[in-house]
Design an enzyme around this catalytic site. Structure first.
Site, short mmCIF file in Angstrom:
data_model
loop_
_atom_site.label_atom_id
_atom_site.label_comp_id
_atom_site.label_asym_id
_atom_site.label_seq_id
_atom_site.Cartn_x
_atom_site.Cartn_y
_atom_site.Cartn_z
N CYS A 13 0.78 -1.24 0.00
CA CYS A 13 0.00 0.00 0.00
C CYS A 13 0.82 1.29 0.00
O CYS A 13 0.67 2.10 -0.91
CB CYS A 13 -0.94 -0.01 1.19
SG CYS A 13 -1.93 -1.51 1.24
C1 UGA Z 1 -1.43 0.29 5.55
C2 UGA Z 1 -2.29 1.19 6.43
O1 UGA Z 1 -1.77 1.21 7.76
C3 UGA Z 1 -3.76 0.70 6.46
O2 UGA Z 1 -4.55 1.61 7.21
C4 UGA Z 1 -4.27 0.62 5.01
O3 UGA Z 1 -5.60 0.11 4.96
C5 UGA Z 1 -3.37 -0.29 4.20
O4 UGA Z 1 -2.01 0.23 4.24
C6 UGA Z 1 -3.88 -0.32 2.78
O5 UGA Z 1 -3.85 0.72 2.12
O6 UGA Z 1 -4.46 -1.34 2.37
P1 UGA Z 1 -0.24 -2.12 5.87
O7 UGA Z 1 0.37 -1.89 4.52
O8 UGA Z 1 -0.86 -3.43 6.18
O9 UGA Z 1 -1.40 -1.00 6.15
O10 UGA Z 1 0.92 -1.90 6.92
P2 UGA Z 1 1.32 -0.85 8.05
O11 UGA Z 1 1.14 -1.50 9.37
O12 UGA Z 1 0.67 0.45 7.85
O13 UGA Z 1 2.88 -0.72 7.77
C7 UGA Z 1 3.38 -0.22 6.52
C8 UGA Z 1 4.90 -0.13 6.56
O14 UGA Z 1 5.32 0.94 7.39
C9 UGA Z 1 5.60 -1.40 7.10
O15 UGA Z 1 6.70 -1.71 6.28
C10 UGA Z 1 6.05 -0.99 8.49
O16 UGA Z 1 7.21 -1.68 8.91
C11 UGA Z 1 6.35 0.50 8.27
N1 UGA Z 1 6.27 1.27 9.53
C12 UGA Z 1 5.09 1.47 10.15
C13 UGA Z 1 7.43 1.82 10.05
O17 UGA Z 1 8.54 1.65 9.49
N2 UGA Z 1 7.35 2.55 11.19
C14 UGA Z 1 6.17 2.78 11.85
O18 UGA Z 1 6.17 3.47 12.88
C15 UGA Z 1 5.01 2.20 11.31
#
Ligand code: UGA
Length: 445
Positions: free
Chosen positions: A274
């Site tokens: 995403c």
């Molecule tokens: C993300 C959004 O959080 C959801 O709300 C959305 O519905 C989804 O995309 C989508 O568009 O379908 P997701 O891709 O499952 O969800 O994962 P996240 O938990 O948001 O993490 C995304 C990335 O950011 C990961 O690689 C994670 O490691 C990174 N991240 C996240 C960080 O490096 N630091 C943080 O503090 C948080």
């Protein structure tokens, strides 16, 4: 009131989880996909990918006869009152959005509606650039069915906010529902569905026009990606002087309730199906209209650069790594999933290979099989942490799986040839690890 029958077009994370949760609350659901293998699996009650609690729930809804998987969109439309569209909208080579699945399925929905007398509501749940719901989905259906949107069929766009790894929990407990509606009737039908589904729960529900709802999804993911990008930028600044620690800095910043502590963890970079795709797609959308979003472009730059930075840190710590064994702990884009799409591990492996570092061994508790499809024989795959550490001269920790959190400096000393460890997710106690082994982490030198 009788529950409406639902068709869910597309059986990825969003589609299958939504279909399963609806079926679990007693709705009759038909979910469709283009892949026959997937249909076979789901009709046997087997989850086609790893997602917490999905296997169990799917087994029960299939055995109760509430969920049917099918290849036939026309059949799905003819046997439901509401269709939720959640097909993939991946990134094309030029980093713009691929709308071909949206195009195909809306034409097929039109085929179904052509044979249907009753009113039908179509709801887009896929992330699509503003204008697509009305101009592609709505118009394709009109063209094929000969019917009029707003009169014979309703049209809505409802962005999806679930996260992989907690997709079922997020579906059952969303923090808001955003309904983009073509007209009042379309919005009312959708609002009624969710009011019934979430009866007894107090979930904020917003109604707006379709294009604004399409943009809510992009703005939401762009903001979260920007928070993570911002944290990585601050981490780099913290690395310019001893004793500044991004973890403490962000703890302090996050307590400002205008900011919140969430999504401020600086790490190896963001990935997944995403953030990279959506930030790229909306930049591309803006560029085609002669605007270059500066902040979002920088967010992608910061993220791309992080892989090079991780390998720089590793070589500053361990010396030149060419010809020496490097271990990657964690390959999936985040913990609790086997998804490798746009994972930081992919960028880190490319960087290692470009520096002539070929002796790479990776370990991931769940993503080994998906990683094999991505890296093939370019890296080796360990079955355990011990095997991954054996003979290694540098560990780069990329994904913060729980089982890595309990490792001690002694474990690295015991199993590695030389205990050089780069903590790309800040899961280890800096003071303790720094004293006992050669240790570096993001956001602190
Ligand atoms: C993300 C959004 O959080 C959801 O709300 C959305 O519905 C989804 O995309 C989508 O568009 O379908 P997701 O891709 O499952 O969800 O994962 P996240 O938990 O948001 O993490 C995304 C990335 O950011 C990961 O690689 C994670 O490691 C990174 N991240 C996240 C960080 O490096 N630091 C943080 O503090 C948080």
């Amino acid at each position: 009131m009788e529950k409406p029958r639902i068709s869910v077009i597309g059986m990825g994370f969003v589609g299958l989880v939504t279909a399963t949760c609806l079926a679990n609350k007693g709705y009759k659901v038909i979910a469709t996909t283009l892949e026959s293998e997937l249909v076979e699996k789901v009709n046997k009650g087997i989850a086609p990918f790893y997602e917490k609690d999905l296997d169990e729930l799917l087994k029960s809804v299939v055995s109760e006869g509430n969920l049917e998987a099918s290849l036939d969109n026309k059949h799905a439309v003819l046997n439901s009152e509401i269709s939720l569209v959640s097909v993939g909208t991946p990134m094309l080579e030029d980093r713009s959005i691929d709308l071909s699945y949206i195009n195909i399925c809306s034409l097929e929905i039109g085929e179904g509606l052509k044979e249907k007398q009753e009113y039908h509501l179509i709801v887009d749940r896929s992330t699509i650039i503003p204008g697509t719901t009305r101009n592609m989905i709505g118009k394709n259906i009109e063209k094929v069915s000969g019917k009029k949107m707003g009169k014979d069929f309703g049209l809505c766009m409802q962005p999806e906010f679930l996260r992989e790894g907690s997709a079922i929990f997020d579906t059952l407990h969303p923090n808001r529902i955003v309904i983009g509606e073509l007209d009042k009737k379309s919005g009312d039908v959708l609002e009624n569905l969710w009011k019934e589904f979430y009866s007894g729960e107090d979930i904020p529900l917003l109604r707006m026009n379709i294009e604004s709802a399409e943009m809510v999804k992009y703005a939401n993911n762009c903001f979260l990606a920007t928070k993570v990008g911002f944290a990585m930028d601050i981490a780099r600044i913290c690395e310019l002087m001893p004793d500044m620690d991004v973890k403490d800095v962000m703890r302090g910043v996050g307590l400002d309730d205008r900011i919140s502590p969430k999504f401020l963890n600086a790490g190896a970079g963001f990935g997944g199906s995403c953030f990279p795709k959506d930030v790229n797609a909306i930049i591309n959308f803006a560029r085609t209209r002669n605007f270059k979003p500066k902040i979002l472009t920088s967010v992608l730059d910061v993220n791309d650069f992080q892989a090079k930075h991780m390998v720089d840190i590793a070589e500053e710590l361990a010396g030149k790594l060419e010809g020496r064994r490097v271990t990657l702990l964690g390959l999936s884009f985040k913990p609790n999933t086997d998804d490798m799409r746009e994972a930081p591990s992919i960028r880190i492996v490319s960087e290692l290979l470009s520096r002539g570092i070929f002796d790479i061994i990776g370990y991931d508790p769940k993503a080994k099989e998906t990683a094999k499809k991505v890296f093939r024989k370019r890296i080796k795959y360990a079955k355990s942490i011990e095997e991954a550490l054996k003979d290694s001269e540098c560990v780069i920790l990329i994904t913060e799986w729980d089982e890595f959190k309990t490792l001690t400096p002694g474990d690295f000393k015991k199993h590695m040839k030389i205990p050089n460890v780069v903590d790309g997710r800040r899961i280890y106690d800096y003071e303790k690890f720094h004293k006992e082994i050669n240790f570096r982490s993001i956001g602190r030198i």
